[in-house]
Design an enzyme around this catalytic site. Structure first.
Site, short mmCIF file in Angstrom:
data_model
loop_
_atom_site.label_atom_id
_atom_site.label_comp_id
_atom_site.label_asym_id
_atom_site.label_seq_id
_atom_site.Cartn_x
_atom_site.Cartn_y
_atom_site.Cartn_z
N LYS A 116 52.81 58.24 49.85
CA LYS A 116 51.81 57.23 50.22
C LYS A 116 51.89 57.04 51.72
CE LYS A 116 48.80 54.69 47.98
NZ LYS A 116 48.13 55.03 46.72
P1 NAD Z 1 38.92 49.38 48.12
O1 NAD Z 1 39.40 48.99 49.47
O2 NAD Z 1 37.81 50.36 48.00
O3 NAD Z 1 38.50 48.07 47.27
C1 NAD Z 1 39.36 46.97 47.10
C2 NAD Z 1 38.53 45.84 46.47
O4 NAD Z 1 39.40 44.77 46.12
C3 NAD Z 1 37.50 45.24 47.43
O5 NAD Z 1 36.34 44.90 46.68
C4 NAD Z 1 38.18 43.96 47.93
O6 NAD Z 1 37.23 42.98 48.34
C5 NAD Z 1 38.89 43.55 46.67
N1 NAD Z 1 40.03 42.63 46.84
C6 NAD Z 1 41.04 42.69 47.74
N2 NAD Z 1 41.89 41.68 47.52
C7 NAD Z 1 41.42 40.99 46.47
C8 NAD Z 1 41.85 39.84 45.75
N3 NAD Z 1 42.99 39.22 46.07
N4 NAD Z 1 41.11 39.42 44.70
C9 NAD Z 1 39.98 40.03 44.35
N5 NAD Z 1 39.51 41.13 44.98
C10 NAD Z 1 40.23 41.59 46.03
O7 NAD Z 1 40.23 49.92 47.35
P2 NAD Z 1 40.24 50.84 46.05
O8 NAD Z 1 40.33 52.26 46.48
O9 NAD Z 1 39.19 50.40 45.08
O10 NAD Z 1 41.70 50.49 45.47
C11 NAD Z 1 41.92 49.37 44.62
C12 NAD Z 1 43.24 49.55 43.91
O11 NAD Z 1 43.19 50.75 43.13
C13 NAD Z 1 44.47 49.71 44.81
O12 NAD Z 1 45.60 49.15 44.16
C14 NAD Z 1 44.64 51.21 44.90
O13 NAD Z 1 45.96 51.60 45.26
C15 NAD Z 1 44.29 51.59 43.48
N6 NAD Z 1 43.89 52.98 43.28
C16 NAD Z 1 42.85 53.52 43.98
C17 NAD Z 1 42.48 54.84 43.74
C18 NAD Z 1 41.30 55.47 44.42
O14 NAD Z 1 40.94 56.61 44.05
N7 NAD Z 1 40.66 54.80 45.36
C19 NAD Z 1 43.20 55.62 42.81
C20 NAD Z 1 44.24 55.03 42.10
C21 NAD Z 1 44.58 53.72 42.35
#
Ligand code: NAD
Length: 427
Positions: A116
């Protein structure tokens, strides 16, 4: 300093993602009966690099940012994991996320270890030109340890396909030729895979629907809440809506909205594209507090935002009977126990959100062979892997009489430990 996960937990009771990850590891190691040496090996990252990222701001001033890359384990192949741009990034958070990546790749049997990366800054406060400069400098600082056969980044919180394109370009220009396999989650014009952008959400919804079937819930009568409306949460809400599930509450970092008759997700997408937030959507009511969503009266809760949001302080109030972890580490170990005692089925992150890294693997295979698959092909292969992983975790949970998280972690750790033992210790 002791790296023993259980002693680290005892030292300080404040929950952090790293303590949560180590507590989960300690539990699985106990079930597997491994010795302390193996436990320490699995708990400790293989390599950690912290770099200074000096940024020339658009106004000419210079700001010094700090970035990290942690490669947790490479016993099964090159390390793989996202790049996060967020003010909360610190080395311990990156260590935890890297460890979860190792387990995730092992669980869904893709030939990678976990890694990461992250830079501690809020990209929303910076121009696109500044973000490009940050990305290129960070990439160039990490040149010696990145590569398609060594460590392969992908998007995570605060990063996107454009950031991956800048990384790929910086790496390739420095090497002197184009190397698309150095990152995944790229734009399709640069060798990104069809279906990658929605793969994590597609996988989340595939296992969510499997969990609903397992619990005997009918789709048309099911209500859901989705926390986060970013790369994972947005499409997860959309796919649930398309499957006929009533998505009754959605949140982002600015607030939560609710409509007990179901939110029109495509209409909400248009609102978010125009306003930048779910708040103020005319087809739902704003909830008084953002985290009210977590305790909404729904059947299915999909946390798809950040770590540690379901904790000892609110787990008893969670009313959903199924939690499917779209985010990494959204449930602390204490909350896990409370939810389990209450009969709530928690589908763990390393299973639920593995769709992203599965299609990242497909992208890497396609890029390395310069041969592209159709979207239907990608989706069918993703479904096959997610269904298989769900069945395997479910049957292990039954046969070992443990939770889905314990089953998934045990399966993953066994796979990594077996590879490690087969390779032997050098020298
Ligand atoms: P992103 O930045 O695209 O979106 C994050 C979202 O969460 C945004 O809408 C933001 O406003 C919201 N947010 C942040 N803090 C918040 C809170 N306290 N309460 C409510 N909403 C909140 O990120 P993402 O890529 O969607 O990642 C989200 C999660 O999924 C992370 O934990 C990431 O590690 C995990 N993840 C992502 C992927 C991927 O392919 N992008 C794959 C596996 C896991």
């Amino acid at each position: 300093m002791s790296t023993n996960p259980s002693s680290a937990l005892v030292a300080d009771a404040t929950p952090t993602p790293l303590k949560d990850a180590r507590a989960q590891l300690a539990e699985a190691v106990k079930i597997l009966g491994y010795d302390d040496g193996m436990c320490d090996m699995l708990a400790t990252p293989r390599r950690e690099v912290t770099v200074s990222v000096p940024l020339r701001r658009d106004d000419g001033s210079v700001e010094l940012l700090v970035g990290h890359r942690v490669q947790h384990n490479m016993s099964r192949g090159p390390s793989k994991g996202g790049l996060r741009y967020s003010p909360t990034v610190d080395l311990d958070e990156v260590r935890a996320l890297a460890m979860w990546m190792t387990w995730k790749c092992a669980l869904v049997d893709i030939p990678y270890g976990g890694a990461k990366g992250g830079i501690a800054f809020d990209p929303r406060q910076y121009s696109r030109a500044e973000i490009q400069r940050v990305t290129r400098r960070y990439t160039s600082e990490l040149m010696p340890i990145l590569g398609p056969t060594t460590d392969i980044p992908a998007p995570d919180i605060g990063t996107d396909s454009q950031v991956m394109a800048w990384m790929m370009d910086t790496y390739s220009v420095n090497k002197g030729f184009t190397i698309p396999g150095v990152v995944t989650g790229k734009p399709t014009q640069l060798g990104g895979s069809l279906g990658r952008a929605s793969a994590t959400s597609r996988g989340v919804v595939l296992v969510a629907l499997a969990a609903l079937r397992h619990r005997g819930l009918e789709l048309e009568r099911t209500t859901a809440a989705v926390q986060g409306f970013g790369k994972v949460g947005r499409d997860a809400a959309l796919f649930l809506w398309r499957a006929g599930v009533k998505v009754a509450a959605i949140s982002d970092q600015y607030g939560s909205i609710q409509n007990s008759f179901g939110i029109d997700v495509p209409a909400l997408e248009r609102h978010v594209d125009e306003s930048g937030s779910v708040v103020g959507f005319s087809g739902a009511d704003d909830l008084p507090h953002r985290d009210d969503l977590l305790v909404a009266d729904v059947d299915l809760l999909v946390p798809a935002a950040v770590e540690g949001v379901i904790h000892a302080g609110n787990a008893e109030s969670v009313r959903a009977s199924i939690v499917v972890e779209g985010a990494n580490g959204p449930t602390t170990p204490e909350a896990d126990r409370i939810l389990e005692d209450a009969g709530c089925l928690v589908v763990p992150d390393i299973l639920a959100n593995a769709g992203g890294v599965i299609v990242s693997y497909f992208e890497w295979v396609q890029a390395n062979q310069a041969y592209w698959w159709s979207e239907l092909d990608v989706e069918a292969r993703l479904k096959e892997r997610m269904d298989h992983a769900w069945e395997r975790v479910l049957s292990t949970a039954k046969s070992r009489d443990v939770s889905l998280r314990q089953a998934a972690t045990v399966l993953a750790i066994e796979t990594v430990a077996t590879a490690h033992l087969a390779r032997g210790l050098y020298p």
